[in-house]
Write an enzyme that holds these catalytic residues in place. Structure first.
Site, mmCIF file in Angstrom:
data_model
loop_
_atom_site.group_PDB
_atom_site.id
_atom_site.type_symbol
_atom_site.label_atom_id
_atom_site.label_comp_id
_atom_site.label_asym_id
_atom_site.label_seq_id
_atom_site.Cartn_x
_atom_site.Cartn_y
_atom_site.Cartn_z
ATOM 1 N N THR A 116 96.594 78.986 59.273
ATOM 2 C CA THR A 116 95.897 78.415 58.349
ATOM 3 C C THR A 116 94.498 78.874 58.131
ATOM 4 O OG1 THR A 116 94.558 76.323 57.749
ATOM 5 C CG2 THR A 116 94.614 76.939 60.276
ATOM 6 N N ASP A 117 94.112 78.753 56.873
ATOM 7 C CA ASP A 117 92.699 79.228 56.230
ATOM 8 C C ASP A 117 91.587 78.760 56.971
ATOM 9 O OD1 ASP A 117 92.822 76.986 55.187
ATOM 10 O OD2 ASP A 117 92.566 77.870 53.115
ATOM 11 N N GLU A 118 91.843 77.568 57.798
ATOM 12 C CA GLU A 118 90.814 76.812 58.339
ATOM 13 C C GLU A 118 90.101 77.550 59.543
ATOM 14 O OE1 GLU A 118 91.173 72.761 58.711
ATOM 15 O OE2 GLU A 118 92.182 72.336 57.018
ATOM 16 N N ARG B 147 88.809 73.193 47.823
ATOM 17 C CA ARG B 147 90.284 73.715 48.609
ATOM 18 C C ARG B 147 90.902 74.657 47.686
ATOM 19 N NH1 ARG B 147 87.676 71.713 52.215
ATOM 20 N NH2 ARG B 147 87.889 70.571 53.851
ATOM 21 N N ALA C 22 103.484 71.949 64.588
ATOM 22 C CA ALA C 22 102.123 71.639 64.986
ATOM 23 C C ALA C 22 101.788 70.220 64.803
ATOM 24 C CB ALA C 22 101.186 72.981 63.972
ATOM 25 N N GLU C 23 100.598 69.922 65.438
ATOM 26 C CA GLU C 23 99.965 68.852 64.894
ATOM 27 C C GLU C 23 99.172 69.341 63.471
ATOM 28 O OE1 GLU C 23 100.200 65.537 65.466
ATOM 29 O OE2 GLU C 23 101.562 65.931 67.086
ATOM 30 N N LYS D 168 94.386 75.954 65.979
ATOM 31 C CA LYS D 168 95.283 76.782 65.358
ATOM 32 C C LYS D 168 94.717 78.258 65.934
ATOM 33 C CE LYS D 168 98.250 76.335 62.974
ATOM 34 N NZ LYS D 168 99.603 76.393 63.145
ATOM 35 N N TYR E 236 91.442 70.266 65.154
ATOM 36 C CA TYR E 236 92.601 71.120 64.429
ATOM 37 C C TYR E 236 92.565 72.640 64.338
ATOM 38 C CZ TYR E 236 95.802 72.858 60.775
ATOM 39 O OH TYR E 236 96.989 73.586 60.295
ATOM 40 N N TYR F 199 86.308 61.575 50.358
ATOM 41 C CA TYR F 199 85.265 61.665 51.358
ATOM 42 C C TYR F 199 83.980 62.303 50.835
ATOM 43 C CZ TYR F 199 89.336 61.300 54.474
ATOM 44 O OH TYR F 199 90.244 61.006 55.368
ATOM 45 N N PRO G 34 83.793 63.637 59.640
ATOM 46 C CA PRO G 34 82.858 64.289 60.612
ATOM 47 C C PRO G 34 83.079 65.845 60.407
ATOM 48 C CG PRO G 34 83.832 62.436 61.745
ATOM 49 C CD PRO G 34 84.571 62.472 60.450
ATOM 50 N N ALA H 192 110.703 68.164 67.342
ATOM 51 C CA ALA H 192 110.375 67.063 68.070
ATOM 52 C C ALA H 192 110.564 65.611 67.372
ATOM 53 C CB ALA H 192 109.160 66.949 68.863
#
Ligand code: NAD
Ligand code: DAU
Length: 365
Positions: free
Chosen positions: A133-135, A223, A84-85, A163, A159, A216, A305, A35
């Protein structure tokens, strides 16, 4: 000969995958559906755009009839679904787009594949590969074992929740309808064409301009870094050797705390300025141009957050069953990536000043 539909092929990992696949499978047909959101750039495909095997279509994965039409008219037998976003911070500020693209968009892709491949039986064999993703596995403590394919899902951000939902839909389409799906869950990628909102490219561009390097929280979040070329080889292995219905974790085996990673990147930059005097004039506002340490730019800022503390991937299943192994060490990968951003300034300058977006809007209305 494989005929692939690559969604999100103008984004970071998707574009790297297009380059990889055209290099390793030069006779295959590759159709990219993208897109061209803020994260998608035709500049990422510039060096392959004239290849006759490649067709680019600007379109939305939520447009099910368009996806069906592409599958039919190109007789595509393989989908590699990257679109994806992808940015966690954006999902915190505006979750809706993540539900629309990642959940509804993936469902639209699955519906189209089911219609053309299972109902119409347009091709003899098919594969729907979903890039995740691993998230989705949540956050680890310092001593916890790394995520395996059997780790319970516990997504923490809009996110990762989107996913996770898309992974479940892919699983359900295999279980219920018999769609030949595979899923790969991978760790943090880095490398060429990485949009400068993510940690590594943001830090590179900022340090070159002498801007603050925002870390942060306490910078101790971990990671597991995966060079994008290793990820592309991992997906290739899943397509070639993976079994329908299976999930494979793909990691880089390179855990690092964010602060340590940024300090390493700063040291890479400092060395580059010593070795390449032309950088001093080109990036005069960088501390390294004055012989100072780039790490002086590090600033601790308010935490994200719900910031997940640690991700780590156990990819022994992919190693055992697919012969996958990450090849790029973090040290070498960071050096190569820094060098790529130095050599490809046209790319990130165009991405950041919006000139590609303006060009896209006039050429791809
Ligand atoms: P990206 O944000 O760089 O690229 C996403 C691409 O998808 C862009 O080209 C964008 O234009 C396109 N897109 C977005 N919405 C679309 C829509 N509705 N229709 C068609 N195209 C659309 O993302 P990335 O970092 O390359 O990630 C690719 C995939 O890998 C994603 O599914 C992401 O969740 C997953 N992933 C990424 C990482 C990482 O470290 N970057 C790690 C694990 C998994
Ligand atoms: O683990 C895989 C995931 O990796 C992918 O699914 C996502 O699409 C991808 O964006 C990435 O998510 P992260 O949130 O881990 O990546 P990001 O580059 O945004 O941040 C990496 C770490 O650095 C994270 O702990 C937050 C921190 N960070 C990030 C930015 C942008 C900072 O400290 N400062 C920053 O400015």
């Amino acid at each position: 000969m494989t005929r692939l539909l690559i969604t999100g092929g103008a984004g970071f990992i998707g574009a790297n995958f297009v380059h990889h696949w055209l290099g390793t499978h030069p006779a295959d047909r590759v159709v990219v559906l993208d897109a061209l959101t803020y994260a998608g750039n035709l500049a990422n495909l510039e060096s392959v755009k004239d290849r006759p095997e490649l067709r680019f279509v600007r379109g939305d994965i939520r447009d099910t009839p368009l996806v069906e039409q592409l599958l039919r008219e190109e007789r595509l037998d393989t989908i590699v679904h990257f679109a994806a976003e992808s940015h966690v911070d954006r999902s915190i500020h505006g979750p809706d787009a993540f539900i629309e693209t990642n959940v509804q968009g993936t469902h639209s892709m699955l519906k189209a594949a089911r219609t053309v491949w299972l109902t119409e039986r347009a091709v003899r064999e098919h594969r729907f590969h979903h890039v995740s993703t691993d998230e989705v596995y949540g956050s680890l403590g310092p001593e916890d074992p790394a995520f395996t394919e059997a780790t319970r899902y516990a997504p923490n951000s809009p996110y990762s929740a989107s996913k996770a939902a898309s992974d479940h839909l892919v699983r359900a389409y295999h279980h219920t309808y018999g769609l030949a799906t595979t899923i790969s869950n991978c760790s943090n990628n880095y490398g060429p064409f990485h949009f400068p909102e993510k940690l590594i490219p943001l830090m590179i561009v900022n340090l070159l301009h002498g801007r603050a390097l925002p870390i942060y929280g306490d910078g101790r979040n971990v990671r597991d870094w995966l060079h994008v070329s290793d990820h592309c080889r991992g997906i290739e292995r899943v397509l070639e050797r993976g079994k329908p219905g299976e999930v494979y974790n793909i990691g880089g085996g390179a855990e690092s705390e964010n602060l340590a990673l940024v300090e390493t990147l700063c040291a890479v930059a400092d060395r580059a300025f010593q070795q390449r005097p032309e950088l001093i004039e080109a990036f005069a506002s960088s501390p390294a141009a004055r012989g100072e340490k780039s790490a002086t730019l590090i600033q601790f800022v308010k935490d994200r957050p719900g910031h997940d503390r640690r991700y780590a991937i156990d990819c022994s299943k992919a190693e055992r069953e697919l012969g996958y192994k990450a090849e790029v060490t973090l040290e070498r990968g960071l050096q190569d990536t820094f060098a790529w951003y130095l050599d490809q300034q046209w790319w990130w300058r165009g991405v950041m000043d919006g000139s590609y977006q303006r060009w896209i809007e006039t050429h791809y209305r």
